[in-house]
Structure formats: C-alpha cells, structure tokens
Design an enzyme around this catalytic site. Structure first.
Site, mmCIF file in Angstrom:
data_model
loop_
_atom_site.group_PDB
_atom_site.id
_atom_site.type_symbol
_atom_site.label_atom_id
_atom_site.label_comp_id
_atom_site.label_asym_id
_atom_site.label_seq_id
_atom_site.Cartn_x
_atom_site.Cartn_y
_atom_site.Cartn_z
ATOM 1 C CB CYS A 103 -0.858 0.137 1.288
ATOM 2 S SG CYS A 103 -2.097 1.475 1.552
ATOM 3 C CG HIS A 145 -5.655 -2.568 -1.129
ATOM 4 N ND1 HIS A 145 -4.636 -3.021 -0.423
ATOM 5 C CD2 HIS A 145 -5.486 -1.039 -0.996
ATOM 6 C CE1 HIS A 145 -3.764 -2.060 0.070
ATOM 7 N NE2 HIS A 145 -4.142 -0.833 -0.319
ATOM 8 C CD GLU A 146 -6.575 0.937 -3.948
ATOM 9 O OE1 GLU A 146 -6.983 1.985 -3.385
ATOM 10 O OE2 GLU A 146 -5.587 0.246 -3.944
ATOM 11 C CG HIS A 149 -7.224 3.121 1.134
ATOM 12 N ND1 HIS A 149 -6.442 3.077 2.191
ATOM 13 C CD2 HIS A 149 -6.656 2.214 0.143
ATOM 14 C CE1 HIS A 149 -5.362 2.578 1.889
ATOM 15 N NE2 HIS A 149 -5.261 2.032 0.511
HETATM 16 NI NI NI Z 1 -3.538 1.015 -0.046
#
Ligand code: NI
Length: 188
Positions: A103, A145-146, A149
C-alpha cells in the site's frame, strides 16, 4: 498535472469514513481524478483511493495489470485504469483467499491478506455513468483494498497472521516468497 502528497498510515484522513460524492459529474471530482491519476503514475501502483491524497471522498482508482490476469479473473488483457465513485461492494460467496498486498500509505511493507475471491461491485465511473459488475481474483482483491480505504481500513487491519507482515527488502533478501515476481504485490 498535479502530483499530490500521499498520506501515510497514522494520518487521521486514513482512519475516518470518507463522504459520499454528492455530484459525481462535478468539475472538482474530475479534477481530483486527474490529480489521482498523475499521483498514481508518479508513485507506481495498481490503485489509489482519494483519502490517500488527503481528500475524504468516496473515489477510487484501480487497474488490473495484464500480468495479474488469470483465468479465474475472467480478464484476457487486464483492466485499464478505472475510477469508481461511491463504490459499493458485496461478496458473492464466503470464499476467501490469501494474497500479498502492499500500500502506498504503508510504504516498504507487504503482508498476506485474506480477501473475498468473488465480489459484486457498483458505483459510478469518471463520466458519472452507473457501472456494475462482478470481479474475481486480483480484480476483486484490488477493489476490496481500495474501497477499504474509504472506510478507514488499511490492509494490516485485515491480516489474520501478523507474522506475515514484512519489509519488502527483507523478503527479497531472506526468503523465496513470493515465489515468482508476478506475485510480488503492487501498492494500492
Ligand atoms: Ni492502499
């Protein structure tokens, strides 16, 4: 062109829930996506979420590089970089799979992270059009994953075995894992 500063783990903007984008067609959203594109090109990686550039909006960029393709993904040539605004994800099944992730907000590290193997996604694209579809394998992983966030979640918080959190440099020196270069994580 603008390359924005990337927030690192510990910055409050990475811990909060990002806000829905009220008007995905607004010029400031297009401007943000342009800046995020420039920032991702400069930093290198497969994805970037708006909070990573200190903007608490529900906007992500992601791509699937051709070398990440697998039959499982159902993608022949990878996926070009795409924006997703106000994304909503839901798993299609309970199946999860471990994979290495990095990341841009957690530089220098990589970890083994369980993710759903198949998900359904929906949201709006950079033109403000509704989009929806299914994602599998790496495509599903980068989306999870995105979108994490946007909810204040970084990949180490998803790990079930913190002994699998490594500095990339040590991994390269002392282990054969990940076994093939294509399996090395790209930052997202
Ligand atoms: Ni990330």
């Amino acid at each position: 062109m603008a390359i924005l500063k990337i927030a690192k783990m510990g910055h409050p903007v990475l811990k909060r829930r990002a806000e829905e984008v009220a008007d995905p067609r607004a010029p400031e959203v297009a401007r943000l996506i342009g800046h995020m594109n420039d920032t991702l090109n400069d930093a290198g990686g497969v994805g970037l979420a708006a909070p990573q550039v200190h903007v608490p909006w529900r906007v992500v960029l992601y791509e699937v590089p051709p070398e990440r393709d697998s039959a499982e993904d159902g993608l022949a040539q990878g996926l070009p970089r795409s924006a997703l605004i106000n994304p909503v994800l839901e798993p299609l099944a309970d199946d999860m799979e471990d994979g290495w992730e990095g990341c841009l907000s957690v530089p220098g590290l990589q970890g083994l992270v369980p993710r759903y193997t198949s998900i359904r996604y929906s949201g709006m694209d950079a033109e403000g059009q509704s989009v929806a579809g299914e994602a599998h394998g790496f495509h599903a992983r980068v989306l999870q994953h995105e979108c994490d966030h946007l909810d204040g979640v970084l990949y180490p918080m998803r790990m079930t075995d913190l002994s699998q959190l490594h500095f990339v440099t040590e991994m390269r020196h002392y282990t054969n894992e990940p076994p093939d270069p294509a399996a090395e994580p790209d930052d997202g």
